[in-house]
Motif scaffolding. Structure first.
Motif, PDB file in Angstrom:
ATOM      1  N   ASP A  84       0.846  -1.184   0.000  1.00  0.00           N
ATOM      2  CA  ASP A  84       0.000   0.000   0.000  1.00  0.00           C
ATOM      3  C   ASP A  84       0.881   1.233   0.000  1.00  0.00           C
ATOM      4  O   ASP A  84       1.833   1.327   0.787  1.00  0.00           O
ATOM      5  CB  ASP A  84      -0.912   0.016   1.233  1.00  0.00           C
ATOM      6  N   SER A  86       0.812   5.715  -0.238  1.00  0.00           N
ATOM      7  CA  SER A  86      -0.031   6.894  -0.078  1.00  0.00           C
ATOM      8  C   SER A  86       0.690   8.101  -0.667  1.00  0.00           C
ATOM      9  O   SER A  86       1.920   8.177  -0.642  1.00  0.00           O
ATOM     10  CB  SER A  86      -0.377   7.130   1.390  1.00  0.00           C
ATOM     11  N   ALA A 128      -4.384   7.109  -2.472  1.00  0.00           N
ATOM     12  CA  ALA A 128      -3.978   5.765  -2.042  1.00  0.00           C
ATOM     13  C   ALA A 128      -3.821   4.860  -3.256  1.00  0.00           C
ATOM     14  O   ALA A 128      -4.599   4.936  -4.202  1.00  0.00           O
ATOM     15  CB  ALA A 128      -5.013   5.184  -1.085  1.00  0.00           C
ATOM     16  N   THR A 130      -2.831   0.652  -4.200  1.00  0.00           N
ATOM     17  CA  THR A 130      -2.587  -0.703  -3.726  1.00  0.00           C
ATOM     18  C   THR A 130      -2.028  -1.533  -4.876  1.00  0.00           C
ATOM     19  O   THR A 130      -2.640  -1.612  -5.939  1.00  0.00           O
ATOM     20  CB  THR A 130      -3.889  -1.344  -3.208  1.00  0.00           C
ATOM     21  N   TYR A 162       5.336   4.449   1.274  1.00  0.00           N
ATOM     22  CA  TYR A 162       4.615   3.264   1.725  1.00  0.00           C
ATOM     23  C   TYR A 162       3.767   3.665   2.925  1.00  0.00           C
ATOM     24  O   TYR A 162       4.120   4.577   3.675  1.00  0.00           O
ATOM     25  CB  TYR A 162       5.579   2.150   2.111  1.00  0.00           C
ATOM     26  N   VAL A 163       2.658   2.971   3.146  1.00  0.00           N
ATOM     27  CA  VAL A 163       1.750   3.337   4.229  1.00  0.00           C
ATOM     28  C   VAL A 163       2.439   3.219   5.586  1.00  0.00           C
ATOM     29  O   VAL A 163       2.271   4.061   6.456  1.00  0.00           O
ATOM     30  CB  VAL A 163       0.473   2.472   4.174  1.00  0.00           C
ATOM     31  N   ASP A 164       3.261   2.195   5.784  1.00  0.00           N
ATOM     32  CA  ASP A 164       3.923   2.001   7.066  1.00  0.00           C
ATOM     33  C   ASP A 164       5.285   2.685   7.159  1.00  0.00           C
ATOM     34  O   ASP A 164       6.013   2.488   8.124  1.00  0.00           O
ATOM     35  CB  ASP A 164       4.069   0.511   7.360  1.00  0.00           C
TER      36      ASP A 164
END
Length: 176
Positions: A84, A86, A128, A130, A162-164
């Protein structure tokens, strides 16, 4: 010292392995992956467990790598992989036009990207993205290519991340 190469891989229900010399094919519910593994590492299939062995102690690194690559293939055909991303920045947005991913990330022109075969790209929101598929290598590579279009910068934090991912912020210039 790592002993990852000696761990056996347990095949889940519905996964089959075919071996033709160095070429290994793993079939599962999500698809099929084929890869050529190292000729120096011997793969042994015993029921639903697969083990790897080496003849020479000079092959320690490739032993663990071969086992990890095979395990990634098994996980890919059963569960799949997903990354994912963002978009952070004013006016930054992503959209799908047919099979192309179109990114507006502050350049004078939109950036169009075509996903490789076996990789699925979705845009659930305007900021976003994916990326999913059964090959860990292809999913990770395409996600890295998307991120490289406008990687996050440390002063304002703008860019594709990356999202994290944590972006360490720097202090800007100070006046006199």
């Amino acid at each position: 010292m790592s002993r990852i190469g000696y761990k056996s891989v347990t095949l889940p229900e519905g996964v089959s392995v075919a071996q033709d010399g160095n070429v290994v094919t793993v079939k599962g519910p999500k698809g099929e992956l084929t890869r050529e593994l190292s000729a120096d590492i011997k793969m042994t299939v015993d029921g639903n467990t697969v083990s790897f062995d080496r003849d020479n102690d000079n092959l320690k690194a490739i032993h663990g790598t071969t086992r990890a690559v095979f395990n990634n293939m098994v996980v890919g055909v059963t569960e799949g992989y997903k990354k994912d991303l963002s978009l952070v920045g004013v006016g930054y947005r992503a959209q799908m036009q047919g099979s192309k991913l179109v990114l507006n990330v502050g350049y004078s022109h939109p950036v169009e990207m075509e996903a490789p075969e076996g990789v699925k790209v979705e845009v659930p929101g305007t900021t976003a993205i994916t990326v999913s598929g059964i090959s860990k290598e292809k999913v990770g590579q395409f996600a890295a290519e998307i991120r490289a279009v406008r990687s996050p910068e440390p002063y304002k934090g703008k860019g594709i991340r990356y999202v994290d991912e944590y972006v360490r912020r720097k202090e800007g210039k100070t006046g006199k």
